[in-house]
Design a protein around this motif. Structure first.
Motif, PDB file in Angstrom:
ATOM      1  N   CYS A 170       0.853  -1.196   0.000  1.00  0.00           N
ATOM      2  CA  CYS A 170       0.000   0.000   0.000  1.00  0.00           C
ATOM      3  C   CYS A 170       0.886   1.241   0.000  1.00  0.00           C
ATOM      4  N   CYS A 197       0.156   3.601   3.436  1.00  0.00           N
ATOM      5  CA  CYS A 197       0.609   3.230   4.791  1.00  0.00           C
ATOM      6  C   CYS A 197       1.874   2.384   4.775  1.00  0.00           C
ATOM      7  N   CYS A 206      -7.177   1.339   5.749  1.00  0.00           N
ATOM      8  CA  CYS A 206      -5.785   1.818   5.741  1.00  0.00           C
ATOM      9  C   CYS A 206      -5.569   2.808   6.885  1.00  0.00           C
ATOM     10  N   HIS A 209      -6.690   0.643   1.515  1.00  0.00           N
ATOM     11  CA  HIS A 209      -5.332   0.547   0.989  1.00  0.00           C
ATOM     12  C   HIS A 209      -5.325   0.883  -0.502  1.00  0.00           C
TER      13      HIS A 209
END
Ligand SMILES: [Zn+2]
Ligand SMILES: [Zn+2]
Ligand SMILES: [Zn+2]
Length: 173
Positions: free
Chosen positions: A137, A140, A154, A160
């Protein structure tokens, strides 16, 4: 953590083809107890004292997950180094570009005390045996399973975002 010693190029009986770069004897370090969270989809270490904070609320929940085994602290293998364990949320995240991402426990991920983890992908190891559709992702920096119904919550907000990610492959123990 356990180590397995490979005799050489002639070793047979390993389905993990393409695991080894053409070196002769090479000990590969592995660590299991990595689990998928059924709430946020993220890979996290479940072998410690805490399951870690989850972006979907509360702690990660690894019910229904396989027991994933990661390669760590082993040089000269084909794949991507620079993945780290976060001591705050227990997630695996990519720190190879210096990023610390966003941590569901607050602030940024903290790689203090982490080993150097290696992930293999369809792109660098097309014949590697395991479960694909694990994606990084970009918001993050964690790795989450993207082969299901939901991309997962997320820590950076929303779901995400795996655009630009390789298709990573994880092996179960
Ligand atoms: Zn979670
Ligand atoms: Zn974290
Ligand atoms: Zn994310």
């Amino acid at each position: 953590m356990k180590s397995m010693k490979i005799a050489g190029l002639g070793a047979v009986g390993f389905s993990a083809t393409n695991l080894f770069y053409p070196t002769l004897a090479q000990a590969v370090n592995r660590q299991d107890q990595w689990r998928w969270c059924n709430k946020c989809q993220v890979l996290h270490f479940a072998g410690g004292d805490s399951l870690g904070a989850c972006a979907a609320g509360g702690s990660h929940n690894s019910e229904g997950s396989g027991n994933y085994s990661l390669i760590l602290n082993t040089p000269n293998l084909r794949g991507q180094y620079g993945w780290r364990w976060c001591r705050k949320c227990q997630e695996l995240f990519f720190a190879g570009d210096g990023s610390r991402g966003v941590c569901p426990a607050g602030g940024q991920h903290d790689p203090t005390g982490s080993s150097d983890y290696l992930l293999k992908s369809k792109e660098d190891s097309p014949d590697y045996f395991g479960q694909a559709e694990w994606r990084w992702c970009r918001k993050c920096q964690a790795i989450a399973f993207a082969g299901g119904d939901s991309l997962g919550a997320c820590a950076a907000g929303g779901s995400h975002d795996n655009s630009g990610s390789s298709n990573y492959i994880l092996q179960e123990r």
